[in-house]
Scaffold this active site. Structure first.
Site, PDB file in Angstrom:
ATOM      1  N   SER A 135       0.854  -1.179   0.000  1.00  0.00           N
ATOM      2  CA  SER A 135       0.000   0.000   0.000  1.00  0.00           C
ATOM      3  C   SER A 135       0.896   1.237   0.000  1.00  0.00           C
ATOM      4  CB  SER A 135      -0.887  -0.042   1.252  1.00  0.00           C
ATOM      5  OG  SER A 135      -1.721   1.090   1.308  1.00  0.00           O
ATOM      6  N   LYS A 161      -0.943  -0.907  -4.468  1.00  0.00           N
ATOM      7  CA  LYS A 161      -2.180  -0.180  -4.132  1.00  0.00           C
ATOM      8  C   LYS A 161      -1.810   1.268  -3.857  1.00  0.00           C
ATOM      9  CE  LYS A 161      -4.817  -0.118   0.196  1.00  0.00           C
ATOM     10  NZ  LYS A 161      -5.577  -0.976   1.136  1.00  0.00           N
ATOM     11  N   LEU A 162      -2.488   2.176  -4.549  1.00  0.00           N
ATOM     12  CA  LEU A 162      -2.245   3.601  -4.340  1.00  0.00           C
ATOM     13  C   LEU A 162      -3.349   4.193  -3.494  1.00  0.00           C
ATOM     14  CD1 LEU A 162      -1.224   4.914  -7.889  1.00  0.00           C
ATOM     15  CD2 LEU A 162       0.251   4.005  -6.060  1.00  0.00           C
ATOM     16  N   LYS A 163      -2.981   4.946  -2.488  1.00  0.00           N
ATOM     17  CA  LYS A 163      -3.961   5.722  -1.740  1.00  0.00           C
ATOM     18  C   LYS A 163      -4.344   6.918  -2.597  1.00  0.00           C
ATOM     19  CE  LYS A 163      -4.121   3.518   2.226  1.00  0.00           C
ATOM     20  NZ  LYS A 163      -5.393   2.953   2.723  1.00  0.00           N
ATOM     21  N   ASP A 189      -7.212   2.956  -3.189  1.00  0.00           N
ATOM     22  CA  ASP A 189      -7.973   2.972  -1.929  1.00  0.00           C
ATOM     23  C   ASP A 189      -8.196   4.427  -1.512  1.00  0.00           C
ATOM     24  OD1 ASP A 189      -9.086   2.585   0.557  1.00  0.00           O
ATOM     25  OD2 ASP A 189      -7.361   1.523   1.424  1.00  0.00           O
ATOM     26  N   ASN A 191     -10.282   5.359   1.185  1.00  0.00           N
ATOM     27  CA  ASN A 191     -10.642   5.518   2.605  1.00  0.00           C
ATOM     28  C   ASN A 191     -11.761   6.543   2.797  1.00  0.00           C
ATOM     29  OD1 ASN A 191      -7.339   4.792   3.008  1.00  0.00           O
ATOM     30  ND2 ASN A 191      -8.789   3.689   4.294  1.00  0.00           N
ATOM     31  N   GLU A 214     -11.156   0.629  -3.817  1.00  0.00           N
ATOM     32  CA  GLU A 214     -11.490   0.293  -2.433  1.00  0.00           C
ATOM     33  C   GLU A 214     -12.105   1.485  -1.716  1.00  0.00           C
ATOM     34  OE1 GLU A 214      -8.024  -1.212  -0.456  1.00  0.00           O
ATOM     35  OE2 GLU A 214      -8.916  -1.154   1.543  1.00  0.00           O
ATOM     36  N   ASP A 239     -14.041  -1.918   2.326  1.00  0.00           N
ATOM     37  CA  ASP A 239     -13.169  -2.130   3.489  1.00  0.00           C
ATOM     38  C   ASP A 239     -13.949  -1.649   4.718  1.00  0.00           C
ATOM     39  OD1 ASP A 239     -11.278  -1.904   5.537  1.00  0.00           O
ATOM     40  OD2 ASP A 239      -9.834  -0.730   4.402  1.00  0.00           O
ATOM     41  N   LYS A 263     -10.440  -7.509   7.131  1.00  0.00           N
ATOM     42  CA  LYS A 263      -9.490  -7.163   8.193  1.00  0.00           C
ATOM     43  C   LYS A 263     -10.058  -7.723   9.487  1.00  0.00           C
ATOM     44  CE  LYS A 263      -7.825  -2.739   6.360  1.00  0.00           C
ATOM     45  NZ  LYS A 263      -8.047  -1.270   6.426  1.00  0.00           N
ATOM     46  N   GLY A 291      -4.617  -4.700   5.737  1.00  0.00           N
ATOM     47  CA  GLY A 291      -3.570  -4.507   6.733  1.00  0.00           C
ATOM     48  C   GLY A 291      -3.821  -3.232   7.517  1.00  0.00           C
TER      49      GLY A 291
HETATM   50  C1  NPQ Z   1      -6.568   0.553   4.584  1.00  0.00           C
HETATM   51  N1  NPQ Z   1      -4.262   0.170   5.463  1.00  0.00           N
HETATM   52  O1  NPQ Z   1      -6.593  -0.427   3.879  1.00  0.00           O
HETATM   53  C2  NPQ Z   1      -5.482   0.809   5.585  1.00  0.00           C
HETATM   54  C3  NPQ Z   1      -5.708   1.884   6.498  1.00  0.00           C
HETATM   55  C4  NPQ Z   1      -4.581   2.395   7.302  1.00  0.00           C
HETATM   56  C5  NPQ Z   1      -2.203  -0.729   4.652  1.00  0.00           C
HETATM   57  O2  NPQ Z   1      -3.475   0.818   3.475  1.00  0.00           O
HETATM   58  C6  NPQ Z   1      -1.228   3.522  10.817  1.00  0.00           C
HETATM   59  C7  NPQ Z   1      -2.022   2.511  11.308  1.00  0.00           C
HETATM   60  C8  NPQ Z   1      -1.458   3.979   9.565  1.00  0.00           C
HETATM   61  C9  NPQ Z   1      -3.057   1.958  10.562  1.00  0.00           C
HETATM   62  C10 NPQ Z   1      -2.740   3.908   7.514  1.00  0.00           C
HETATM   63  C11 NPQ Z   1      -3.367   0.163   4.467  1.00  0.00           C
HETATM   64  C12 NPQ Z   1      -2.496   3.452   8.796  1.00  0.00           C
HETATM   65  C13 NPQ Z   1      -3.278   2.438   9.296  1.00  0.00           C
HETATM   66  C14 NPQ Z   1      -3.785   3.360   6.801  1.00  0.00           C
HETATM   67  C15 NPQ Z   1      -4.313   1.918   8.525  1.00  0.00           C
HETATM   68  O3  NPQ Z   1      -7.487   1.320   4.489  1.00  0.00           O
HETATM   69 MG    MG Z   2      -8.615   0.313   2.936  1.00  0.00          MG
END
Ligand code: NPQ
Ligand code: MG
Length: 369
Positions: A135, A161-163, A189, A191, A214, A239, A263, A291
């Site tokens: 990620s 995976k790009l945020k 993703d 969020n 996502e 998610d 998760k 994760g």
């Molecule tokens: C997700 N995780 O899928 C998340 C959310 C996320 C790996 O992208 C510190 C602790 C920073 C938990 C950043 C990934 C975080 C975190 C993102 C969880 O949405």
């Molecule tokens: Mg996510």
């Protein structure tokens, strides 16, 4: 087994590089570890709640309080229990899935170690290694993003995976697709950073051949996700929205979830995570393991979960070194040939590095029965 004693251990650990998402930038992690002592031995669990309620409603101080004052007393008073009883014993208390999951994890670890078994075995995983995705956060420049992505490609990750967020979507996706070529799986993703009025805009991602998008919309907007799924060629993956077996089934029936990110912390534990996996396998919905920037405790358990047959897409189980210079376990997860090995050791499959763990401990609270 009978639960005798609880230690709530907090650790502080820096990330190798700040991780920016649409909900904020994380540079270090304040993690709650749950250490139970039972009549058959000890076990450890990891709570994935963040310092502030920015990913979901839970946060680490709240998780510690609810475990200490509400969850633990019920389990401690329950007498002879198994890890499989934890979810049911705590079911009448609303919410707090990450806190519940951490306790169930510690109970599983203790029980499995006492029996000389591991989580892989208990869950019924069929593979001894699983494909590993990475990620990648949001950056202030495209050059920085492309440099980071190139590094992960060189590390051999099986998927990127790009945020994304409004203002950081089409252009970074276009440039990363150009950099990595048409073959390497790519997904995004958000969020929850978008709204229903962005559906047309999000459809413009279709031309980049993404594996999935996502959680673009708020967690409670199942109908909006169904509308996007109808309008776009890119599969919609949920998610944050998926919090139970029932709501996973409903999201599938509504057409809001074409793929699900599982998760364990978000759904209240590994055993519920497996039930959501079973449902999705039956319904033909691909799943993958998400994760939460876990230490080697959570990473080991996630690898065991991802070995189940319905986990047909690479998960966010990257190498420990993606986030941490040093892990609290002696056998940190590594990536080789785009895969991580499922741990074979007893319990959840990790072995603690007690010296390092003690060195980064910020507090320890003991609760007896
Ligand atoms: C997700 N995780 O899928 C998340 C959310 C996320 C790996 O992208 C510190 C602790 C920073 C938990 C950043 C990934 C975080 C975190 C993102 C969880 O949405
Ligand atoms: Mg996510």
């Amino acid at each position: 087994m009978r639960l005798r004693r609880l230690e709530l251990r907090r650790i502080a650990i820096d990330l190798v590089v700040p991780f920016r998402t649409s909900f904020g930038t994380e540079s270090s992690r304040d993690i709650l570890l749950v250490h139970v002592t039972t009549d058959v031995g000890e076990g450890w669990g990891e709570c994935v709640a963040m310092g502030e309620p920015v990913y979901s409603a839970e946060f680490v101080d709240g998780a510690q309080l609810v475990i200490r004052d509400h969850l633990w007393p019920i389990l401690a008073a329950a007498g002879e229990i198994t890890a499989a009883d934890v979810d049911r014993l705590l079911a009448h208390l609303h919410g707090h899935p990450m806190a519940k999951a951490a306790l169930e994890m510690a109970a599983l670890d203790a029980e499995l170690r006492a029996d000389g078994r591991n989580l892989h075995d208990l869950l019924g995983g069929e593979r001894d290694r699983v494909p590993s995705g990475v990620s990648v956060g949001i950056f202030s420049s495209m050059d920085e993003l492309l440099g980071q992505v190139q590094g992960y490609v060189d590390d051999g990750y099986a998927r990127i995976k790009l945020k994304i967020e409004p203002g950081w979507d089409l252009e970074p996706v276009r440039l990363v697709r150009e950099l990595i070529g048409p073959e390497l799986p790519l997904q995004v993703d958000a969020n929850t950073a978008y709204g229903r009025t962005d559906i047309e805009h999000l459809c413009r991602l279709d031309e980049y051949d993404l594996l999935l998008i996502e959680q673009p919309l708020p967690e409670d907007d199942l109908l909006g996700h169904a509308q996007l799924a109808n309008a776009s060629a890119t599969p919609v993956c949920l998610d944050e929205s998926i919090v139970s077996v029932q709501n996973a089934a409903d999201a599938i029936d509504l057409g809001a979830a074409e793929i699900i990110n599982i998760k364990p912390g978000r759904v209240g534990g590994y055993l519920t995570a497996r039930r959501i996996h079973d449902l999705c396998l039956e319904r033909g919905i691909p799943v993958w393991c998400g994760g939460m920037v876990e230490t080697g405790i959570g990473r080991a358990a996630n690898a065991a979960l991802a070995a189940l047959p319905g986990f047909t897409l690479p998960g966010d189980i990257s190498a420990s070194s993606r986030f941490y210079a040093r892990d609290i376990v002696r056998d940190p997860i590594t990536v080789e040939g785009g895969h991580v090995e499922v741990p074979t050791g007893p319990g959840l499959g990790f072995e603690l590095d007690h010296d390092f763990l003690d060195a980064i401990t910020t507090s320890s609270e003991i609760v007896d029965v």
